[in-house]
Design a protein around this motif. Sequence first.
Motif, PDB file in Angstrom:
ATOM      1  N   PHE A  98      65.313  49.537  39.879  1.00 15.00           N
ATOM      2  CA  PHE A  98      65.686  48.494  38.923  1.00 15.00           C
ATOM      3  C   PHE A  98      66.877  47.685  39.434  1.00 15.00           C
ATOM      4  O   PHE A  98      66.902  46.454  39.342  1.00 15.00           O
ATOM      5  N   LEU A  99      67.895  48.405  39.997  1.00 11.01           N
ATOM      6  CA  LEU A  99      69.075  47.718  40.526  1.00 11.01           C
ATOM      7  C   LEU A  99      68.713  46.799  41.683  1.00 11.01           C
ATOM      8  O   LEU A  99      69.210  45.661  41.772  1.00 11.01           O
ATOM      9  N   ILE A 100      67.827  47.264  42.566  1.00 11.60           N
ATOM     10  CA  ILE A 100      67.406  46.440  43.703  1.00 11.60           C
ATOM     11  C   ILE A 100      66.707  45.166  43.214  1.00 11.60           C
ATOM     12  O   ILE A 100      66.958  44.054  43.717  1.00 11.60           O
ATOM     13  N   LEU A 101      65.843  45.332  42.219  1.00 12.09           N
ATOM     14  CA  LEU A 101      65.150  44.159  41.663  1.00 12.09           C
ATOM     15  C   LEU A 101      66.133  43.179  41.030  1.00 12.09           C
ATOM     16  O   LEU A 101      65.990  41.960  41.164  1.00 12.09           O
ATOM     17  N   MET A 102      67.136  43.697  40.343  1.00 14.45           N
ATOM     18  CA  MET A 102      68.126  42.828  39.717  1.00 14.45           C
ATOM     19  C   MET A 102      68.913  42.048  40.768  1.00 14.45           C
ATOM     20  O   MET A 102      69.101  40.839  40.650  1.00 14.45           O
ATOM     21  N   LEU A 103      69.378  42.777  41.808  1.00 12.54           N
ATOM     22  CA  LEU A 103      70.130  42.096  42.863  1.00 12.54           C
ATOM     23  C   LEU A 103      69.274  41.079  43.602  1.00 12.54           C
ATOM     24  O   LEU A 103      69.746  40.014  44.004  1.00 12.54           O
ATOM     25  N   TRP A 104      68.007  41.392  43.766  1.00  5.49           N
ATOM     26  CA  TRP A 104      67.089  40.474  44.455  1.00  5.49           C
ATOM     27  C   TRP A 104      66.849  39.203  43.639  1.00  5.49           C
ATOM     28  O   TRP A 104      66.665  38.125  44.185  1.00  5.49           O
ATOM     29  N   SER A 105      66.896  39.333  42.300  1.00 11.58           N
ATOM     30  CA  SER A 105      66.597  38.175  41.441  1.00 11.58           C
ATOM     31  C   SER A 105      67.808  37.263  41.231  1.00 11.58           C
ATOM     32  O   SER A 105      67.649  36.094  40.875  1.00 11.58           O
ATOM     33  N   VAL A 106      69.043  37.811  41.444  1.00 11.63           N
ATOM     34  CA  VAL A 106      70.240  36.997  41.175  1.00 11.63           C
ATOM     35  C   VAL A 106      70.273  35.706  41.994  1.00 11.63           C
ATOM     36  O   VAL A 106      70.535  34.617  41.442  1.00 11.63           O
ATOM     37  N   MET A 164      64.589  33.745  31.589  1.00 12.91           N
ATOM     38  CA  MET A 164      63.305  34.301  31.162  1.00 12.91           C
ATOM     39  C   MET A 164      62.418  34.620  32.354  1.00 12.91           C
ATOM     40  O   MET A 164      61.745  35.668  32.390  1.00 12.91           O
ATOM     41  N   GLY A 165      62.439  33.729  33.333  1.00  9.14           N
ATOM     42  CA  GLY A 165      61.662  33.986  34.545  1.00  9.14           C
ATOM     43  C   GLY A 165      62.151  35.226  35.271  1.00  9.14           C
ATOM     44  O   GLY A 165      61.350  36.041  35.773  1.00  9.14           O
ATOM     45  N   ALA A 166      63.495  35.422  35.309  1.00  8.33           N
ATOM     46  CA  ALA A 166      64.055  36.597  35.970  1.00  8.33           C
ATOM     47  C   ALA A 166      63.670  37.873  35.226  1.00  8.33           C
ATOM     48  O   ALA A 166      63.311  38.890  35.845  1.00  8.33           O
ATOM     49  N   VAL A 167      63.729  37.856  33.908  1.00  7.99           N
ATOM     50  CA  VAL A 167      63.342  39.029  33.112  1.00  7.99           C
ATOM     51  C   VAL A 167      61.881  39.389  33.360  1.00  7.99           C
ATOM     52  O   VAL A 167      61.534  40.564  33.544  1.00  7.99           O
ATOM     53  N   ILE A 168      61.017  38.378  33.366  1.00  5.77           N
ATOM     54  CA  ILE A 168      59.592  38.624  33.601  1.00  5.77           C
ATOM     55  C   ILE A 168      59.374  39.205  34.994  1.00  5.77           C
ATOM     56  O   ILE A 168      58.588  40.151  35.187  1.00  5.77           O
ATOM     57  N   CYS A 169      60.077  38.649  35.983  1.00  8.11           N
ATOM     58  CA  CYS A 169      59.911  39.137  37.366  1.00  8.11           C
ATOM     59  C   CYS A 169      60.396  40.578  37.511  1.00  8.11           C
ATOM     60  O   CYS A 169      59.753  41.397  38.180  1.00  8.11           O
TER      61      CYS A 169
END
Length: 367
Positions: free
Chosen positions: A73-81, A1-6
């Motif tokens: 969006f992809l950069i944000l996803m990779l950054w959050s993993v 949930m925190g990752a989705v919000i971020c």
Amino acid sequence: MGAVICVAAGMWLHFQVKDARVLSQVPAPEQAELRRLVKDPAQDEPRLWALFQKYYDIEYMLPGLRNPDWLAFLILMLWSVPFIFILGFWGSRPLTRQFSVIARSARQVAEGDFSARALVSPGAPEELVVLAEDFNEMSSRLERLEREVKESSAMLAHELRTPLNAAMGRIQGIVDDVFPHSSDQLLLVHKQLEQINRIVGDLHLLSMARAGALSLEQERFQLAELVLERLRWVQDDLLDAGIVSEIDLDPLLEIDADRLRVGQVVTILMDNLLRYAASGKQMHVRLKVIGRNAELTIADRGPGVPEEDLPKIQDKFWRADRSRARHSGGSGLGLSIASAICVAHGGSLLVQRREGGGLETIVALPR
């Protein structure tokens, strides 16, 4: 949930920065016009498209994955993993640590070590804390049962052998004409057989209680009246021992229970006091309501029991002083029977040290 919000917040910030960068290059009059039309495109849709074509890159208008916004969006996803893994691992540590502790303790119990206890890990979820506590309670009961099983066989043989040998010796003496053939001699044999029968009966009661099959004849009665009745039974013994009784009973307290069995519990506790705590010269009997229970407390000022022996005091055949108990006729089954009767009623029996010396036994029975 925190990752989705971020990620969502990151995309919102991406669009805000992109729009601010584009608007900074737009002249003030057209900037105001663009802001107005963005809020309400229906006012002049062709003019809005014209402004978009003039100031926005065509890539941002393309459908599908060629739109640069997908790259953001992809950069944000990779950054959050990495943060998902790091924070997830950190957050799950109390969970996995508690599971590991319980699993390790369970292996010890499976290998026969019933002294194993599962420590509660700091920060563990409440459900796992309850699981660990229930596991420890199970281990404690298994340890107590194992101790009873180990001790009971030898103790049972010892308890039965003494009166049996006495009876057989007396009968052999009568056969060999060492003792006269009289009713007095037969009465001595009968007393020894009665003792054997009492021990067997007590063990049968305990077995029925442990199996949940102890028969109870429920009736409603005043508990204070029953306590006073059992006190009258031992009144002469109390006077002979010089014991001063202090009685504090709620006369209106009624319970639904097996009157005979509850009376048996009261008699056992008073008998124990006379056998092992008469030197204290005091007996305090208190009866009151505690929540949904009726609590009967019988306290003394006797020598008491060491703290380390209290968990074993309700075990079958256990005695703090075996020689003294044998001399006074105790078999070590009294408190086991009293506890079994209380549990069969849905209650409990607690023996604890008393402040100032002595012991107090608390019988809790549902009202």
